[in-house]
Scaffold this motif. Structure first.
Motif, mmCIF file in Angstrom:
data_model
loop_
_atom_site.group_PDB
_atom_site.id
_atom_site.type_symbol
_atom_site.label_atom_id
_atom_site.label_comp_id
_atom_site.label_asym_id
_atom_site.label_seq_id
_atom_site.Cartn_x
_atom_site.Cartn_y
_atom_site.Cartn_z
ATOM 1 N N THR A 37 32.028 -23.511 28.912
ATOM 2 C CA THR A 37 32.965 -22.596 29.579
ATOM 3 C C THR A 37 34.344 -22.596 28.921
ATOM 4 O O THR A 37 35.135 -21.716 29.220
ATOM 5 N N SER A 40 34.859 -19.287 27.502
ATOM 6 C CA SER A 40 34.544 -18.115 28.339
ATOM 7 C C SER A 40 35.399 -16.906 27.972
ATOM 8 O O SER A 40 34.999 -15.779 28.222
ATOM 9 N N GLN A 41 36.559 -17.144 27.391
ATOM 10 C CA GLN A 41 37.409 -16.011 27.003
ATOM 11 C C GLN A 41 37.063 -15.464 25.624
ATOM 12 O O GLN A 41 37.700 -14.520 25.152
ATOM 13 N N ARG A 44 32.004 -13.718 25.697
ATOM 14 C CA ARG A 44 31.627 -12.373 26.150
ATOM 15 C C ARG A 44 32.215 -11.307 25.218
ATOM 16 O O ARG A 44 31.590 -10.290 24.950
ATOM 17 N N TYR A 45 33.402 -11.590 24.735
ATOM 18 C CA TYR A 45 34.052 -10.654 23.821
ATOM 19 C C TYR A 45 33.261 -10.544 22.516
ATOM 20 O O TYR A 45 32.946 -9.450 22.052
ATOM 21 N N THR A 163 44.590 -14.499 32.223
ATOM 22 C CA THR A 163 43.649 -14.131 33.285
ATOM 23 C C THR A 163 44.354 -14.286 34.618
ATOM 24 O O THR A 163 44.731 -15.395 34.992
ATOM 25 N N ASP A 251 43.742 -14.463 23.700
ATOM 26 C CA ASP A 251 43.802 -13.195 22.965
ATOM 27 C C ASP A 251 43.926 -13.450 21.466
ATOM 28 O O ASP A 251 43.241 -12.825 20.658
ATOM 29 N N ARG A 254 40.683 -14.774 20.067
ATOM 30 C CA ARG A 254 39.681 -13.705 19.942
ATOM 31 C C ARG A 254 39.894 -12.910 18.662
ATOM 32 O O ARG A 254 38.974 -12.683 17.884
#
Ligand SMILES: Cc1ncc(COP(=O)(O)O)c(C=O)c1O
Lengths: 262, 431
Positions: A37, A40-41, A44-45, A163, A251, A254
């Motif tokens: 986890t 988690s950020q 999914r991306y 978030t 961010d 990512r």
């Protein structure tokens, strides 16, 4: 997604989508005492941006079965085996902290399993503060507290979670508190005992290393020593960011991952 | 031995969750009075709607001013996250609706706020969720009320109106032995007096309307996610452990683990039920939270003075507050609430119902109204207001006698509070 490896269930978060076997695989490896986890950020991306994203729970962590493995080398051998079980290799490996040591070792010991490695919060050696090691051995809540305290930059101790409504400090502490007894100690002891030796010289794949200016667990100086020994390496600096960078500045991580993996 | 370098409670009350506004430099939390947020491009918009990346879409789901309050209360409670709601009632509903479905069952303390009692006793059964009420001090009652359909244990940290102190470690242990979470309503204690998550509670809710806001100017609620409960350990919590079609088959426990509850409560509960907090209310409530430690300290000091006075007063037949040596939870309170057992107490007035009415009508500084946790001292006669929907039987079970006066001690000079009470008590006895 669940797979079997060495007769135990391995839990893998895939960003809530079924893994597309035609997409380049990315295996994300968490740090000491943590689980999938922490990504988690990112998971999914990535899963929605052209990758087969797989954030793995190492044995004995998160929802995976089995016992935690006692050394970085054994964890690396296990990861290589898990990649074979998934049947999608060679994979991009993204590792954080202990996961970065594992990634280095997988790249050195099992080059056929690895396309490239991305290391967050990395160093060639990770000596662990004796008080932290002691607290972890006694399964005291002080261990999660110290990791959380040292693991975040100054800003992350005050605010800044993109978030809405999530509070980083307790997020990290709760995650570590959920680890089974002995798991944090096992992992910290493995990090503490790790000796890189000539690992840098044995790595052939391209490497991206991300370093946070406020990282107290793997400080920029320690990261530089690692980077100095690597050949095909791209070093990225993050200002004002601590060790838990994928949570502190999701961010930026990512963006950086998309950039490094393409 | 080294200590964690954590910012302390008073500092978090002022700072947690906020950085000076990046565009204007505003030091105070700005009121983002907006319903919606411009997308950068279609790609980012799609990512936001699909939970691939975080950010604000529409203020029913999240808002930057509300988010500061959420992060701040989560920080003060030591929770992994928080979701603010339009009121305390909405907070209870949001938590319940996030983890339960029709057919499920709650075991709840019988000594809770009348509104919550109504919701559990009368309203939720219409949606298939039933409740067994138990004596919060009786561990066996909790244990034996648990059925295979039970999904939640619920109580207030300080009960209503007997100020029962919840033995959180004990009730949490009973919950966890049964694979269930314990939710507490910590409205009366606030994180300043007690940290329920550290004691074993899994979910904390507040009516922020009360002490957290502290000034009686705005309604609000919050659900705080402790993050320690494993929702995927059994098959009792499919909303968290199973794929959800609302976001392309995401499983919140798999994806967010320890933050599953916070994420689902917002992504589903705020989105669909829509009981969101307004940004202006969040701003008002934040002003209160900034001084929470200072105010609670004074609330408790004033309560000590008022309790001492009432214990000696002729027209007072009994005083119920955990600081009183005869209170059944006196010892437990010392252990769990070392900084004080809150500023709400009840007492019995000689002369019963009529004397109670005369007392209420004769206070002049204290305000007669249906609220607690204001900066000002408040009085109430529950049998004729908050608890009036309860049957005579339920009234007795809830411990609300007709002679009971509830007091929420404010921040006035304690001498002035006491002389007001003293005057009204004298008047109450002239029937
Ligand atoms: C203990 C407690 N919980 C919940 C509530 C409900 O909160 P709200 O009025 O903000 O909906 C109240 C309100 O009186 C309360 O006292």
């Amino acid at each position: 997604m669940n797979i079997e490896c060495r007769g135990e269930t391995v839990n893998i978060a895939t960003g809530g989508v079924e893994v597309d076997r035609d997409l380049p695989p990315v295996v994300l490896l968490h740090g000491a005492g943590m689980d999938r986890t922490v990504w988690s950020q990112q998971t999914r991306y990535l899963a929605h941006h052209g990758f087969a994203a797989m954030a793995v729970d190492l044995p004995g962590h998160g929802e995976s079965g089995g016992e935690p493995l006692p050394s970085i080398a054994e964890m690396a051998d296990w990861v290589a085996e898990a990649i074979t079980e998934i049947g999608l290799g060679p994979a991009h490996l993204v590792g954080h902290s202990m996961g970065s040591l594992i990634s280095l070792e997988v790249a050195a010991r099992h080059p056929e399993a690895v396309e490239r490695i991305v290391l967050l919060g990395a160093a060639a050696a990770m000596p662990v503060h004796p008080d932290l090691l002691g607290a972890a051995e006694r399964n005291e809540v002080l261990a999660p507290q110290l990791i959380t305290s040292w693991g975040h930059g100054t800003r992350a101790h005050i605010a800044g979670n993109p978030t809405p409504g999530l509070w980083m400090r307790s997020g990290c502490q709760a995650l570590l508190e959920r680890a089974n007894d002995g798991v944090i100690f096992n992992d910290l002891a493995a990090c503490n005992a790790y000796e890189a030796g000539d690992v840098a010289a044995r790595i052939a794949c391209p490497i991206t290393v991300v370093v946070g200016s406020e990282d107290k667990m793997t400080p920029p100086r320690a990261t530089s020593q690692l980077v100095a020994g690597l050949s095909d390496v791209d070093l990225k600096h993050l200002d004002g960011v601590g060790h838990m960078m994928m949570i502190e500045v999701p961010d930026r991580i990512r963006e950086l991952l998309l950039d490094a993996l393409h | 031995m080294v200590d964690p370098e954590y910012l302390k409670f008073d500092t978090l009350s002022l700072h947690a969750g906020q950085e000076p506004d990046p565009t204007t430099g505003s030091r105070a939390v700005p009121i983002y009075q907006t319903t919606s947020y411009s997308f950068v491009d279609t790609e980012q918009a799609a990512g936001l709607f699909n939970l691939e990346q975080p950010g604000h879409i529409y203020s029913r789901i999240s808002n930057p001013t509300v988010a500061v309050l959420e992060e701040r209360i989560a920080a003060l409670e030591g929770g992994v996250g928080a979701v603010c709601t339009a009121s305390g009632m909405a907070a209870f509903h949001l938590a319940a609706a996030t983890i339960m479905s029709a057919g499920n069952h709650v075991v709840a303390s019988r000594n809770i706020y009348g509104g919550t009692h109504n919701m559990l006793n009368l309203t939720m059964p219409r949606f298939g969720i039933t409740t067994t009420f138990v004596d919060p001090r009786d561990p066996e009652a909790w244990r034996s009320a648990i059925t295979p359909e039970t999904r939640l244990l619920f109580a207030e940290t300080l009960g209503n109106p007997g100020i029962e102190v919840l033995d959180i470690p004990l009730i949490a242990q009973i919950a966890h032995e049964n694979g269930l979470p314990l939710m507490v309503d910590a409205t009366f204690t606030t994180p300043y007096l007690m940290k329920p998550i550290d004691l074993g509670a899994d979910i904390v809710m507040h009516s922020v309307t009360k002490f957290l806001g502290g000034h009686g100017i705005a309604l609000g609620g919050v659900v705080v996610d402790g993050g320690r409960f494993d929702w995927a350990a059994n098959d009792k919590f499919p909303t968290l452990s199973q794929p959800y079609d609302g976001y392309h088959g995401i499983s919140f426990a798999d994806e967010y683990g320890h933050q599953a509850l916070s994420m689902r409560a917002r992504a589903e509960g705020l989105r669909d039920f829509g009981a969101a907090m307004s940004p202006t209310n969040a701003f008002h409530l934040l002003q209160g939270v900034e001084t929470l430690p200072l105010r609670m300290k004074r609330h408790v000091e004033n309560t000590t003075s008022v309790v001492e006075f009432l214990e000696e007063a002729d027209a007072v037949t009994w005083v119920s507050h955990p600081s009183v040596a005869t209170h059944p939870d006196h010892e437990l309170a010392k252990q769990l609430l070392p900084k004080g057992a809150g500023a709400i107490l009840s007492f019995g007035i000689a002369g019963g119902r009529e004397a109670g009415c005369r007392f209420i009508e004769n206070v002049q500084l204290a305000s007669h109204l249906a609220n607690v946790g204001d900066a000002k001292t408040l009085v109430l006669h529950p049998a004729s207001t908050t608890h009036q929907q309860l049957s005579a039987e339920d009234l007795v079970a809830a411990g609300v006698g007709e002679d009971l006066i509830r007091l929420s001690v404010g921040l006035e000079d304690p001498e002035d509070i006491i002389s007001d009470l003293s005057r009204a008590l004298r008047a109450s006895q002239k029937g």
